[in-house]
Write an enzyme that holds these catalytic residues in place. Structure first.
Site, PDB file in Angstrom:
ATOM      1  CB  SER A 415      -0.833   0.146   1.201  1.00 58.83           C
ATOM      2  OG  SER A 415      -0.116   0.105   2.481  1.00 58.83           O
ATOM      3  CG  ASP A 416       1.554   5.603  -1.840  1.00 59.49           C
ATOM      4  OD1 ASP A 416       2.626   5.711  -0.900  1.00 59.49           O
ATOM      5  OD2 ASP A 416       1.449   6.538  -2.814  1.00 59.49           O
ATOM      6  CG  LEU A 417       2.656   7.352   4.320  1.00 56.39           C
ATOM      7  CD1 LEU A 417       3.364   6.433   5.355  1.00 56.39           C
ATOM      8  CD2 LEU A 417       3.792   8.527   4.265  1.00 56.39           C
TER       9      LEU A 417
END
Length: 465
Positions: A415-417
């Site tokens: 996942s992105d941040l």
């Protein structure tokens, strides 16, 4: 006048102190009387001093380059040796665990003599060695608790895991806690240096310090985790490793403007080598977002609006970094960003929604990612936006059906941040962060670019073994 010419021929020898005693006296007597020759000698001294200084600078530069090359070789040797030690330690542990399991299941220890026990150990050794990496990983996974499995899905901020004091670096309590109780599997941006991380030339890591820290982290992880599992180290690298002492290349628009995939492939080789020599494994790049609205705030990270050019540049980057083959000491694992249609948000709003249809997705936004996957990419990062009302971090059709089912992708999705938290806080499709984590996991997300030790998002009641 004739005497001045003779003296001027002697002056260079005089300055170098190689003339005879008689010549030295002759020069000094003449200089005491002739101002023009004194001026000539002064100019000659200045010129010779400049030449001498230039030679010294050239020698210093050559020496520094040689020392730098030797340091990088030493860093590489230390990093590779430590990884070999880690792998050997992990393999030995697997052998022991398997031997014990087999003995408990197949041999009555109390009634068996030493010969049977040794035979089981030998059989276990041969059994493990003969297994491919996938099977060995499955055996290890079978020994893990649910908490340990959950921990392997997390990737905390790496720059928070060390403190630099002069030429020494120490591990922080946060790192020890993350390894021993958080069971982490990966760190993000350990070597990163920028205003956001608050790491600079004073507080950040030189390449040599980075390699030392990576080795120390791996030793600690192997020695202080129950199963002795080493860490993945992921680094930002869209146009060079984002670290002190690394090579900085042009940003994505500049790369695309070359129209030269071969050059980008060469760039990828440099990026991968610099990351691996310091102890990293994963490079976050290339960014394959197709941009159709220049108002989007991350346009400068993309290769532009053309799907074909983006695909060619992206696959060249992946090939350059080694196509995911970490068995080679200077190859890294590329992470494709951001899946999918991140640059197509309505009104250019970052992380917003879009209403793209199936045809436009397949004709414009999916091809660059597919090309990079076929080139050997082993990691994909989700995007913050939603497509037709479904957030990308919870989109099973994209992450599982298309990425894995249609393209045969066998790597992992990260996942992105804060994008998992965004399912609850931004998109409103989950009632809590805990529910958001479950949605992401079921959609096909394998790792979370975040770490919340105070709130384990998964537990026995939500996700079964």
């Amino acid at each position: 006048m004739m005497k001045c010419e003779i003296i001027r021929d002697l002056i260079p020898l005089y300055l170098d102190k190689v003339c005879s005693e008689d010549s030295r006296k002759l020069v000094e007597e003449h200089l005491a009387e002739c101002s023009e020759c004194r001026k000539y000698m002064k100019e000659l001294e200045t010129e010779l001093e400049a030449v001498k200084q230039k030679k010294e600078e050239d020698l210093d530069e050559k020496r520094l380059l040689q020392e730098g090359a030797e340091r990088m070789k030493e860093i590489g040797r230390k990093s590779i040796v430590d990884k070999m030690i880690i792998v050997d330690t992990l393999l030995n542990f697997l052998l022991i665990v398997t031997a014990v399991v087999l003995c408990k299941r197949q041999i009555d220890i109390e009634g068996a003599d030493a010969g049977y026990y040794i035979a089981a150990m030998v059989f276990s050794f041969g059994f493990i060695i003969a297994l491919p990496p996938q099977k060995r990983a499955e055996l290890l996974t079978a020994e893990m608790t649910l908490d340990e499995k959950i921990g392997q899905l997390t990737s905390p901020y790496g720059w928070e895991m060390y403190e630099r004091h002069g030429d020494s670096v120490r591990l922080t309590d946060a790192f020890r806690e993350a390894v021993q109780n958080g069971h982490i599997g990966m760190l993000w941006g350990t070597f990163r240096a920028d205003p956001w991380t608050q790491k600079d030339l004073r507080t950040g890591l030189t390449p040599q310090l980075a390699a030392r820290l990576a080795n120390r982290m791996q030793r600690y992880a192997v020695q202080h985790s129950r199963l002795g599992i080493p860490l993945f180290l992921a680094e930002e690298a869209p146009h060079g490793h984002m670290a002190i002492g690394a090579t900085t290349f042009p940003t994505a628009p500049g790369q695309a403007s070359t129209w030269n995939p071969e050059l980008i492939e060469r760039m990828g080789k440099v990026i991968a080598a610099e990351i691996r020599l310091q102890g990293g494994h994963i490079c976050y790049g290339p960014v394959l977002d197709i941009v159709r609205d220049p108002r989007w705030s991350r346009t400068e990270e993309s290769y532009g609006e053309d799907r074909y050019l983006t695909a060619r540049i992206g696959e060249a980057y992946v090939r350059g970094t080694g196509s995911g083959d970490l068995s080679q000491p200077r190859h890294a694992l590329s992470t494709l960003k951001h899946f999918i249609a991140y640059g197509a948000s309505e009104g250019g709003q970052n992380g917003g929604s879009n209403l793209l249809g199936e045809r436009e997705l397949r004709e414009t936004y999916l091809p660059p990612f597919e090309a990079a996957v076929k080139a050997g990419a082993r990691s994909v990062m989700t995007a913050y936006n939603s497509v037709d009302g479904i957030p990308c971090t919870a989109n099973r059709r994209m992450l599982t059906d298309i990425l894995r089912g249609e393209w045969g992708f066998d790597g992992f999705v990260v996942s992105d941040l804060l994008s998992i938290e965004g399912l609850h806080e931004t998109h409103g499709v989950a009632g809590s962060v805990r529910e958001a984590a479950v949605q992401a996991l079921r959609a096909g997300v394998d790792a979370d670019l975040k770490y919340l030790p105070e709130e384990n998002s998964l537990n026995e009641q939500i996700v079964s073994e």
